[in-house]
Scaffold this motif. Structure first.
Motif, PDB file in Angstrom:
ATOM      1  N   ALA A 340       0.838  -1.200   0.000  1.00  0.00           N
ATOM      2  CA  ALA A 340       0.000   0.000   0.000  1.00  0.00           C
ATOM      3  C   ALA A 340       0.872   1.248   0.000  1.00  0.00           C
ATOM      4  N   ALA A 341       1.963   1.186   0.773  1.00  0.00           N
ATOM      5  CA  ALA A 341       2.835   2.360   0.840  1.00  0.00           C
ATOM      6  C   ALA A 341       3.485   2.636  -0.505  1.00  0.00           C
ATOM      7  N   SER A 342       3.900   1.579  -1.195  1.00  0.00           N
ATOM      8  CA  SER A 342       4.568   1.841  -2.466  1.00  0.00           C
ATOM      9  C   SER A 342       3.562   2.144  -3.567  1.00  0.00           C
ATOM     10  N   ARG A 343       2.321   1.763  -3.362  1.00  0.00           N
ATOM     11  CA  ARG A 343       1.295   2.097  -4.352  1.00  0.00           C
ATOM     12  C   ARG A 343       0.737   3.500  -4.137  1.00  0.00           C
ATOM     13  N   GLU A 344       1.121   4.113  -3.031  1.00  0.00           N
ATOM     14  CA  GLU A 344       0.522   5.389  -2.633  1.00  0.00           C
ATOM     15  C   GLU A 344       0.628   6.450  -3.739  1.00  0.00           C
TER      16      GLU A 344
ATOM     17  N   LEU B  27      -5.952  -0.281  -3.623  1.00  0.00           N
ATOM     18  CA  LEU B  27      -5.204  -0.123  -2.378  1.00  0.00           C
ATOM     19  C   LEU B  27      -5.089   1.343  -1.971  1.00  0.00           C
ATOM     20  N   ASN B  28      -5.156   2.232  -2.968  1.00  0.00           N
ATOM     21  CA  ASN B  28      -5.022   3.661  -2.661  1.00  0.00           C
ATOM     22  C   ASN B  28      -6.268   4.214  -1.983  1.00  0.00           C
ATOM     23  N   ILE B  32      -6.305   1.088   6.441  1.00  0.00           N
ATOM     24  CA  ILE B  32      -6.190  -0.167   7.177  1.00  0.00           C
ATOM     25  C   ILE B  32      -6.317   0.106   8.666  1.00  0.00           C
ATOM     26  N   THR B  55      -0.334   5.078   5.365  1.00  0.00           N
ATOM     27  CA  THR B  55       0.566   4.268   4.530  1.00  0.00           C
ATOM     28  C   THR B  55       1.711   5.051   3.915  1.00  0.00           C
ATOM     29  N   LYS B  56       1.493   6.311   3.607  1.00  0.00           N
ATOM     30  CA  LYS B  56       2.580   7.026   2.925  1.00  0.00           C
ATOM     31  C   LYS B  56       3.768   7.259   3.849  1.00  0.00           C
ATOM     32  N   THR B  58       5.011   4.950   5.732  1.00  0.00           N
ATOM     33  CA  THR B  58       5.695   3.697   6.012  1.00  0.00           C
ATOM     34  C   THR B  58       6.488   3.242   4.807  1.00  0.00           C
ATOM     35  N   LYS B  59       7.129   4.180   4.164  1.00  0.00           N
ATOM     36  CA  LYS B  59       7.881   3.837   2.942  1.00  0.00           C
ATOM     37  C   LYS B  59       8.992   2.835   3.222  1.00  0.00           C
ATOM     38  N   ARG B  95     -11.160   7.666   2.848  1.00  0.00           N
ATOM     39  CA  ARG B  95     -10.853   6.302   2.424  1.00  0.00           C
ATOM     40  C   ARG B  95     -11.738   5.296   3.144  1.00  0.00           C
TER      41      ARG B  95
END
Lengths: 513, 406
Positions: A340-344, B27-28, B32, B55-56, B58-59, B95
């Motif tokens: 999910a993070a990399s798809r952000e 997923l965007n 969660i 989520t952004k 947690t790269k 979301r």
């Protein structure tokens, strides 16, 4: 084809005993052919004779020193010995036994036969007073040396591959099976190309009905020219609408021989190094000849790896799509968070993302095949590293997807049969569409459809999924694993037991319909 | 055949389109949920708090997210029911909340004391939620616990889950809780989660200090919450919670320490790590009265010995083993006593043993009134302890070798 029809009446010509009359006819037929040569001479002052041949297909040395020389130089006494009763028969006898040093001689009555022989590189010898024409084999042309097969490389195993000349290919097979049981039958197909096709099988092991069926199907081929075995494959296979190859194509003589020993039939076609083996089954397409040369534990492990590769190359991108867009609960939490993070930053839906990457990958691969080798490497570097890396950094695709696509790519290179690999490459795309519209349900439906299709496929009477469906426990010794030799019973017995009672019943029904 | 197949396929395809229920979600577009808290607030309303992954942030190794920032966001809303509050939160964020990765559900004391059946109901019925999320109870407000940041993992709920999985104290997932709620002769428990200072110097946290979420605070499992039916009745400490694990045969990792008292000249402490623990509870009916025989068999490895006792001789080992047997017996008795007398709640499941082993008696006599009978039952505890290893050295390095004399 049109040309040939116009020439038809020339073919009806009946050979006369007059050399100049015959020659005139040959000259009409071979009008405007610069490569045809006519050589008229007198056989030691006794009789007129003429040689007709195609200059590019014969060995000039042979003609000069082994045909011309003895004929022209021959001792006058030879003719005198025969006395006044020097007739046609004694002339034949004389030429065959005293003059020509060639092992391959034959007499022909038909004009059309003679023309065919000239076209395939033989020398026609016309003799005044004789209605028959002597055909002498002096074939010779430039050919590639026996080389390592490019498409089926092995670590361990013979390095010889077929090449474009059928006689060499036949010799490569014969050298491996020194038994009169190995039969080679000659056929001609292609209205203009008159391509030589040799059907080879092991008498006593093969099912005669299979040989008859192969001959029947090849006999039915109606096409102008056969340039490659692909033409024949398409014309003789059971279901030409299927994505799956139903025959085995190989460049390796050892593989052909291995299959002949299993009771299969090989079809060798002139001018191509690719030999067809029928019937071809799915699991056989997943085998490499090397499986039999390596230790059987290792071979078995590699075979299992291939089954995973099949699943990977077919399902990996679609599973990615289905799981990330429908079944997020099925991904382990930490992995989900990473994905999910990399798809952000990715602006596209997972399906589009995967589709774009797959198409890019397929293009790269196709580009790499067509380009000259040094350039091809540059393409793969540019494609793989630069585009992949840059796309991820620009946030256009996510890095997990790049991993998925490259794993799929690697998996699709594992296929020992390039043809089968192609089928799965193509099937990946409908699979992705199904995954994008219905998730895992769609994937399951597509898999079922695929399975139904494969179950319905037959290759020359043998079910495509043999020995899995119909299940033959004994046949499984050589499918997922490769049992060691003592454990494997005779392969031919296996193949026979796999067949239905009447393998061609279905076929006939279809033809009658 | 082909025609039939085509019809069948197109029907099956279109059938799924006309339902209009397309669960596709990118997923965007999901948020969660990693932890949920539930509290009872004024007006009998339920306050739902959710911890959502950002989520952004947690790269991972890419290092694009500022590591000092939080990886989770917290939303909270009050409602008449859980669903009501959930929909209200959903309206606030762009979301879709997905509960399928929810790790823990924390329940505040107030709500727990008033009964948590509605909560269990929601979390059992809502198909997004997993039954294996851990259920936890806390003294005070559950919502405050969501604010405590993680120290090791990406989010604090994962840390709790890992701790629960280590099974240091007795725990219950939502599924376990529901099962125990429905089973006869056993009452449910959950673990107790509290905010504690992570280091020595940390001061007692105040709930207003939400912004100051550095590593000074941590969440810890401090014991278990004891329920009667769906209502909280009290707390048990960590040691008792550990004993509950022994009795339920769920022990994974336990350490017991005994002391040789100071009067004895060998005095010091001995610690063993339990390797195996097997508890058998047998019920029998005597004089119309149900009696229980609890037997524990344990094996352990000696890990620490500060006494003057040599572990070389088997005599000494027997003595030590007896010490441990006594200790275990004492702890088991205490725990049973506490559940009998203090809470009058059968959290060990004696009732279910009767139910299984003496079905007839149970049906006739106890089925309806086990709650009352439970505090009067007689329990006999026996233990057997075996030390199977004494570590790399024999005698304590601190003391000279001496035989224990009695």
């Amino acid at each position: 084809m049109v040309q040939k029809i116009q020439l038809e009446h020339h073919y009806d010509y009946i050979l006369s005993s007059d050399v100049s009359e015959d020659l005139a006819h040959f000259k009409t037929i071979f009008d405007n052919c610069i490569d045809i040569k006519f050589r008229e001479f007198v056989i030691h002052g006794a009789r007129k004779g003429a040689l007709v041949f195609l200059s590019g297909l014969v060995n000039i040395q042979t003609i000069d020193f082994e045909i011309m020389k003895p004929l022209v130089e021959s001792d006058e006494r030879l003719f005198q010995d025969s006395g006044s009763g020097f007739n046609d028969d004694s002339m034949k006898h004389l030429i065959e036994n005293r003059l020509l040093f060639s092992s391959q001689l034959s007499w022909f009555d038909e004009f059309s036969d003679v023309v065919e022989h000239i076209l395939s590189g033989n020398v026609a010898f016309l003799i005044d007073g004789l209605k028959q024409v002597l055909i002498i084999n002096a074939k010779h042309w430039d050919k590639r040396a026996v080389d390592e097969p490019a498409t089926e490389a092995v670590i361990r195993g013979p390095r010889e591959g077929f090449q474009e000349t059928i006689s060499t290919n036949i010799s490569l097979i014969r050298r491996r099976l020194k038994t009169p049981q190995l039969k080679m039958e000659d056929m001609i197909a292609g209205r203009l190309s008159n391509t030589q096709i040799v059907i080879t099988y092991l008498d006593g092991i093969v099912d005669k009905k299979l040989v008859d069926e192969v001959k029947k199907r090849i006999g039915k081929i109606k096409i102008d020219a056969i340039l490659e075995s692909g033409y024949v494959e398409e014309l003789i296979e059971d279901n030409s609408f299927s994505l799956f190859p139903q025959v085995l194509i190989t460049e390796r003589p050892d593989r052909v021989v291995g299959n002949l020993l299993e009771g299969k039939v090989g079809i060798i076609i002139d001018n191509t190094p690719f030999v067809i083996i029928v019937p071809g089954t799915f699991f056989q397409l997943l085998q490499s000849p090397e499986d039999y040369y390596q230790r059987y534990f290792i071979a078995s492990a590699i075979r299992m790896l291939r089954f995973f590769a099949v699943l990977f190359s077919l399902l990996l991108p679609s599973l990615y799509i289905a799981l990330t867009t429908y079944h997020q609960e099925m991904i382990p939490t930490m992995l989900l968070i990473s994905i999910a993070a990399s798809r952000e930053t990715v602006p596209f839906p997972a399906f589009i993302e995967a589709l774009v990457m797959e198409i890019a990958f397929e293009s790269l691969r196709e580009a790499g095949v067509r380009l000259p080798r040094p350039v091809g490497q540059a393409v793969s570097i540019v494609g793989g590293l630069v585009i992949g890396q840059a796309a991820v950094e620009a946030g256009i695709v996510s890095s997990p997807l790049v991993i998925v696509v490259s794993m799929t790519g690697i998996a699709s290179f594992i296929f020992p049969s390039f043809q089968l690999g192609l089928a799965f490459r193509l099937l990946r795309f409908p699979m992705m569409v199904a995954a994008a519209t219905f998730g895992l349900y769609g994937i399951l439906m597509m898999l079922l459809l695929l399975l139904i299709h494969m179950l319905r496929l037959h290759s020359f009477g043998v079910p495509y999924l043999t020995p899995m469906a119909p299940l033959r426990i004994s046949g499984l010794k050589d499918v997922i694993i490769r049992a060691n030799w003592p454990k494997q019973s005779s392969h031919a017995e296996e193949l026979k037991s796999q067949r239905y009672h009447n393998p061609f019943k279905r076929l006939r029904q279809r033809q009658n319909r | 055949m082909r025609k039939q197949l085509t019809i069948f396929l197109s029907l099956s395809v279109f059938m799924y389109m006309i339902t209009g229920c397309w669960s596709r979600i990118e997923l965007n577009d999901i948020a969660i949920v990693t932890a949920a808290s539930l509290d009872l607030v004024d007006d009998q309303k339920i306050q739902l708090g959710v911890q959502v992954m950002k989520t952004k942030m947690t790269k991972g190794t890419a290092g694009k997210g500022d590591s000092s920032e939080d990886t989770t966001l917290i939303f909270s809303e009050q409602g008449d029911s859980v669903m009501d509050a959930y929909r209200k939160i959903q309206k606030k964020i762009p979301r879709n909340l997905i509960f399928s990765h929810n790790r823990i559900v924390i329940i505040g004391e107030k709500l727990a004391r008033s009964g948590i059946t509605p909560i269990i109901e929601f979390f059992s019925r809502y198909r997004d939620v997993r039954g294996n999320s851990y259920l936890l109870t806390t003294k005070g407000k559950a919502y405050d616990l969501l604010n405590v940041g993680p120290n090791f993992e990406k989010f604090s709920a994962e840390e709790i889950r890992e701790e629960q999985k280590a099974r240091v104290i007795d725990s219950a997932t939502i599924r376990d809780f529901a099962f125990r709620l429905l089973e006869l002769g056993i009452e449910p428990i959950t673990s107790q989660l509290q905010i504690i200072p992570a280091g020595e110097k940390a001061t007692e946290p105040s709930s207003s200090e939400k912004k100051n979420k550095n590593n000074e605070l941590a969440l810890a499992l401090v014991g278990v919450a004891v329920y009667r039916k769906d209502r909280l009745v009290g707390w048990m400490n960590a040691q008792e919670a550990e004993t509950l694990l022994w009795l339920r045969n769920k022990m994974k990792d336990s350490v017991i320490t005994v002391m040789i008292p100071e009067e004895n000249k060998l005095f010091g402490k001995l610690s063993v790590q339990l390797m195996k623990s097997k508890a058998t509870i047998k019920s029998k009916i005597e004089n119309d009265q149900v009696q229980f025989q609890v037997h524990l068999e344990m094996t352990g490895d000696l890990f620490e010995n500060t006494t003057k006792l040599s572990t070389n001789s088997s005599n000494n080992l027997h003595t030590v083993q007896r010490l441990f047997e006594d200790e275990v017996e004492k702890r088991v008795r205490l725990t049973i006593q506490k559940s009998k007398k203090k809470f009058k709640t059968d959290i060990i499941g004696f009732g279910s043993k009767v139910h299984r082993q003496n079905n007839k008696v149970w049906n006739e006599k106890y089925a309806d009134r086990w709650d009352e009978e439970f505090s009067n039952i007689k329990v006999n505890v026996t233990t057997k302890f075996t030390i199977i290893g004494t570590g790399r050295i024999n005698d304590s390095l601190i003391w000279e070798e001496k035989e224990m004399k009695k």
